[in-house]
Design a protein around this motif. Structure first.
Motif, short mmCIF file in Angstrom:
data_model
loop_
_atom_site.label_atom_id
_atom_site.label_comp_id
_atom_site.label_asym_id
_atom_site.label_seq_id
_atom_site.Cartn_x
_atom_site.Cartn_y
_atom_site.Cartn_z
N UNK A 296 0.78 -1.17 0.11
CA UNK A 296 0.23 0.10 -0.06
C UNK A 296 0.80 1.17 0.02
N UNK A 297 1.94 1.21 0.71
CA UNK A 297 2.86 2.38 0.95
C UNK A 297 3.42 2.83 -0.46
N UNK A 298 3.43 1.98 -1.63
CA UNK A 298 3.92 2.22 -2.68
C UNK A 298 3.33 2.87 -3.68
N UNK A 299 1.83 3.04 -3.26
CA UNK A 299 1.08 3.75 -4.18
C UNK A 299 1.14 5.32 -4.22
N UNK A 300 1.39 5.85 -3.36
CA UNK A 300 1.55 7.27 -3.17
C UNK A 300 2.76 7.45 -4.01
N UNK A 301 3.86 6.86 -4.11
CA UNK A 301 5.03 6.88 -4.89
C UNK A 301 4.59 7.05 -6.55
N UNK B 130 -6.00 18.57 -9.90
CA UNK B 130 -6.89 18.00 -8.90
C UNK B 130 -7.79 16.90 -8.96
N UNK B 131 -8.46 17.07 -10.31
CA UNK B 131 -9.21 15.65 -10.83
C UNK B 131 -8.43 14.52 -10.72
N UNK B 132 -7.31 14.59 -11.50
CA UNK B 132 -6.60 13.53 -11.79
C UNK B 132 -6.00 12.83 -10.36
N UNK B 133 -5.65 13.66 -9.62
CA UNK B 133 -5.05 13.41 -8.20
C UNK B 133 -6.28 12.39 -7.22
N UNK B 134 -7.76 13.04 -7.43
CA UNK B 134 -8.75 12.57 -7.04
C UNK B 134 -9.04 10.98 -7.83
N UNK B 135 -8.99 10.88 -9.06
CA UNK B 135 -9.24 9.76 -9.67
C UNK B 135 -8.14 8.61 -9.40
N UNK B 136 -7.06 9.16 -9.21
CA UNK B 136 -6.04 8.24 -8.73
C UNK B 136 -6.05 7.45 -7.70
N UNK B 137 -6.22 8.41 -6.58
CA UNK B 137 -6.73 8.35 -5.19
C UNK B 137 -7.84 7.29 -5.05
N UNK B 138 -8.94 7.37 -5.78
CA UNK B 138 -9.90 6.48 -5.84
C UNK B 138 -9.49 4.92 -6.42
N UNK B 139 -8.81 5.01 -7.59
CA UNK B 139 -8.45 4.01 -8.15
C UNK B 139 -7.42 2.94 -7.18
N UNK B 140 -6.56 3.68 -6.54
CA UNK B 140 -5.53 3.28 -5.60
C UNK B 140 -6.19 2.61 -4.51
N UNK B 141 -7.25 3.16 -3.88
CA UNK B 141 -7.96 2.51 -2.75
C UNK B 141 -8.58 1.40 -3.23
N UNK B 142 -9.22 1.38 -4.41
CA UNK B 142 -10.00 0.19 -4.72
C UNK B 142 -9.00 -1.09 -4.98
N UNK B 143 -7.65 -0.64 -5.36
CA UNK B 143 -6.68 -1.75 -5.66
C UNK B 143 -6.12 -2.10 -4.33
N UNK B 144 -5.75 -1.18 -3.57
CA UNK B 144 -5.23 -1.58 -2.07
C UNK B 144 -6.23 -2.44 -1.43
#
Length: 400
Positions: free
Chosen positions: A94-99, A122-136
């Protein structure tokens, strides 16, 4: 907990689709150039696919697909399931996703320049955050599920090379058993093992299909020597009986689907036969009664691995048919089940019924041409399954 997208994110991301179509590859190449500076992350990627551009192309296609379907992520389930399997195989944490997220957003900003407005970022940051949470979340579930199964484990496990078997001049099989002598997780036929190779100048992770029947005692992998492949040469030249290797649990979703009576057509070329060996051997363990038909192509039968096993299987396993194709035969002789030339989509199509599921494994160009040909000839795309280390779009659209 997976937080929903912020209001307005989906609309802004969809508005960037033309920019992704035009500059997506430049973005992913820039992103990977940044990520490869971190040795721990670089080790998770196949550097050959980085060098030849396959991985940046695959990611560019994936990012574009995410943008197109951001309002309906359920349409991406198959692609996300594949990503989860690959991530779990190489032990993404999980800690590799922010990188990775920082590298992606930085690449978008670099490539798009002034067009990357604060709202877009900001939108792409939010889109990536959402996808990362789904995958994590999903990956955490898979890690826990596999660790809880009989013989399962989390993280890396030490396996010992019990035996080496020379299949052909270029293919060697390695039988692996647990160093702690405890049972291992019985794999699903078609799955693979991932190895952590941090020795002899290597710093990488590499996956190989399991070519043995499910067995709680251990696994067999079969490696083809590539004269230009550093890892395959290491397996052939360095890995000896008694050596220890670190391995993750079996992973992958290239496995037999559907009811037991559904006919299955396995079509392979070259070393692509390895996951099919597990599928062909599995009925002896599971009692599965899928009617199986193997269609395999090689340069000549002399260079084809597993011949003696296949002869035995064809004599003892029912229902099973085996057809072999030689593209560079060394003799003019042929039989009812041995054919000269290459496997064609039209020949395969003639063996496909409305119920048949077709599994394809082999070189990229072989898969691309065969799958494209089958779809053109009316085979339902949902009945075609393939083992491909790249984007599905590359296969079905004919791009390489």
């Amino acid at each position: 907990m997976i937080r929903p997208l912020h209001p307005g994110t989906a609309a802004i991301v969809k508005a960037t689709i033309p920019a992704l179509e035009a500059h997506g590859l430049a973005i992913t190449k820039t992103m990977y150039a940044s990520l490869m500076q971190d040795p721990a992350i670089a080790a998770m990627f196949n550097q050959t696919d980085q060098a030849n551009g396959r991985q940046p192309h695959a990611l560019a296609a994936a990012v574009l697909a995410y943008a197109r379907h951001i309002e309906h992520p359920e349409k991406l389930k198959a692609a996300l399931d594949l990503i989860v399997e690959r991530h779990v195989a190489v032990m993404v944490e999980a800690d590799q996703y922010p990188v990775v997220g920082a590298a992606l957003l930085g690449a978008i900003r670099t490539v798009l320049g002034d067009a990357a407005t604060p709202a877009i970022m900001e939108a792409w940051g939010d889109a990536y955050r959402f996808l990362a949470e789904v995958l994590i979340t999903r990956e955490a579930d898979v890690y826990a599920e596999r660790a809880a199964l009989e013989g399962g484990w989390r993280d890396w496990r030490s396996l010992r090379v019990e035996k080496r078997t020379r299949e052909t001049d270029s293919v060697t099989s390695f039988w692996l058993v647990p160093a702690d002598d405890k049972p291992v997780l019985m794999h699903k036929p078609g799955q693979f093992l991932t190895f952590r190779l941090d020795r002899d100048g290597l710093n990488t992770r590499r996956s190989y299909s399991i070519s043995s029947a499910p067995d709680a005692r251990g696994y067999r992998i079969s490696v083809k020597r590539d004269p230009n492949g550093q890892v395959s040469r290491w397996f052939h030249d360095q890995l000896a009986v008694g050596d220890i290797v670190d391995v993750t649990p079996p992973a992958g979703n290239f496995t037999l689907e559907g009811k037991a009576e559904v006919p299955v057509l396995l079509v392979s070329a070259g070393i692509g036969i390895t996951p099919f060996m597990s599928m062909l051997l599995a009925p002896r363990v599971s009692g599965n009664t899928h009617p199986l038909h193997l269609v395999h192509g090689d340069h000549d039968l002399g260079s084809m691995p597993f011949q003696s096993e296949l002869v035995n299987l064809s004599a003892t396993t029912s229902p099973l048919l085996i057809d072999l194709f030689e593209s560079l035969p060394k003799s003019a002789a042929s039989t009812e089940r041995t054919h000269k030339g290459r496997i064609s989509a039209s020949w395969v199509r003639s063996r496909v019924t409305p119920e048949t599921h077709v599994y394809v494994c082999g070189p990229r160009s072989f898969q691309r041409d065969l799958i494209h040909g089958l779809v053109e000839q009316g085979v339902n795309r949902e009945q075609i399954h393939h083992e491909f280390f790249g984007s599905d779009e590359e296969v079905t659209s004919g791009r390489s």
